[in-house]
Design a protein around this motif. Structure first.
Motif, mmCIF file in Angstrom:
data_model
loop_
_atom_site.group_PDB
_atom_site.id
_atom_site.type_symbol
_atom_site.label_atom_id
_atom_site.label_comp_id
_atom_site.label_asym_id
_atom_site.label_seq_id
_atom_site.Cartn_x
_atom_site.Cartn_y
_atom_site.Cartn_z
ATOM 1 N N PRO A 286 0.681 -1.082 0.163
ATOM 2 C CA PRO A 286 0.052 0.153 -0.173
ATOM 3 C C PRO A 286 0.547 1.582 0.011
ATOM 4 C CG PRO A 286 -0.434 -1.435 1.334
ATOM 5 C CD PRO A 286 0.387 -2.348 1.006
ATOM 6 N N GLU A 287 0.729 2.181 -0.600
ATOM 7 C CA GLU A 287 0.857 3.365 -0.408
ATOM 8 C C GLU A 287 1.173 3.873 0.661
ATOM 9 O OE1 GLU A 287 2.615 6.439 -3.534
ATOM 10 O OE2 GLU A 287 1.226 4.644 -3.726
ATOM 11 N N GLU A 288 0.256 3.714 1.973
ATOM 12 C CA GLU A 288 0.866 4.337 3.633
ATOM 13 C C GLU A 288 2.245 3.542 3.647
ATOM 14 O OE1 GLU A 288 -2.534 2.198 2.803
ATOM 15 O OE2 GLU A 288 -2.498 3.559 1.516
ATOM 16 N N ASP A 289 2.438 2.593 3.346
ATOM 17 C CA ASP A 289 3.247 1.773 3.797
ATOM 18 C C ASP A 289 5.013 2.382 3.184
ATOM 19 O OD1 ASP A 289 1.603 0.204 5.744
ATOM 20 O OD2 ASP A 289 2.013 -1.293 4.631
ATOM 21 N N LEU A 290 4.317 2.596 2.113
ATOM 22 C CA LEU A 290 5.854 3.028 1.296
ATOM 23 C C LEU A 290 5.765 4.752 2.045
ATOM 24 C CD1 LEU A 290 5.021 2.501 -2.777
ATOM 25 C CD2 LEU A 290 6.338 1.164 -1.316
ATOM 26 N N THR A 291 4.854 5.592 2.205
ATOM 27 C CA THR A 291 4.802 7.032 2.608
ATOM 28 C C THR A 291 5.910 6.670 4.071
ATOM 29 O OG1 THR A 291 3.535 8.061 1.584
ATOM 30 C CG2 THR A 291 4.075 8.938 3.267
ATOM 31 N N LYS A 292 5.407 5.246 4.368
ATOM 32 C CA LYS A 292 5.882 5.284 6.939
ATOM 33 C C LYS A 292 7.127 4.930 6.464
ATOM 34 C CE LYS A 292 1.709 3.614 8.378
ATOM 35 N NZ LYS A 292 0.861 2.992 8.618
ATOM 36 N N ALA A 293 7.791 4.550 4.882
ATOM 37 C CA ALA A 293 8.999 3.836 5.188
ATOM 38 C C ALA A 293 9.687 4.787 4.444
ATOM 39 C CB ALA A 293 9.156 2.770 4.096
ATOM 40 N N ILE A 294 9.741 5.713 3.764
ATOM 41 C CA ILE A 294 10.123 7.097 3.293
ATOM 42 C C ILE A 294 10.331 7.791 5.279
ATOM 43 C CG2 ILE A 294 10.412 9.161 2.658
ATOM 44 C CD1 ILE A 294 8.637 7.590 -0.168
#
Length: 174
Positions: free
Chosen positions: A103-111
């Motif tokens: 999910p896009e939210e997980d990518l944002t959290k990883a960044i």
């Protein structure tokens, strides 16, 4: 021998190279891995696939050079490592497919968790990188699976030759 034998040779040596690089990277990162048990599973599966490719090169030699005879346990080792190779390919393919659906939210959290060194990293860029890596890993899994399948085919051919040779020897003795 034909196109499939040429493909078998190409995949064997290509997989040896790629799996060798992956094994070195995995061994170097083993000390920093928090989930050691999963890393060891991958290491065993990668090592088994690597060994399968070594056995595949011996099979190719046995098919090309009639005088060459592998060790007596060759057939059993080949069967076991084929199974390990198929399991490794399936695991890599599943991981490659599931990484496409993060999910896009997980990518944002990883960044965000990466800190200031990832300031210019965007979710779109990370998604593109993950897509590229997923496709490459999928191709790698496909190459390992096709190599295992071709080795199974040529193992049958080698066994038939061995059986014919034994039958001819038995006929000559009579």
């Amino acid at each position: 021998m034909g196109f499939s034998f040429g493909l078998f040779r190409f995949l064997t040596f290509g997989n040896l190279f790629i799996l060798g690089i992956f094994l070195v990277i995995m061994l170097m990162s083993l000390a920093f891995t928090p989930a050691l048990s999963m890393a060891l599973v991958y290491l065993v599966l990668m090592g088994g696939s690597f060994y399968h490719n070594i056995l595949s090169s011996q099979l190719q030699r046995a098919l090309l050079e009639p005088g060459y005879t592998p060790k007596p346990s060759f057939a059993q080792r080949m069967n076991v490592t084929q199974l390990v190779g198929f399991i490794y390919a399936a695991l890599v393919l599943v991981n490659a497919l599931f990484s496409r659906f993060v999910p896009e939210e997980d990518l944002t959290k990883a960044i965000e968790m990466s800190g200031p060194q990832a300031a210019e990293l965007t979710p779109e860029l990370l998604r593109n990188v993950m897509t590229t890596v997923s496709v490459l890993l999928g191709l790698h899994a496909l190459a390992v699976a096709v190599n295992c399948s071709l080795s199974r085919k040529y193992m049958r051919e080698w066994r038939n030759r061995q059986q014919k040779k034994e039958n001819d020897l038995f006929q000559d003795e009579m």
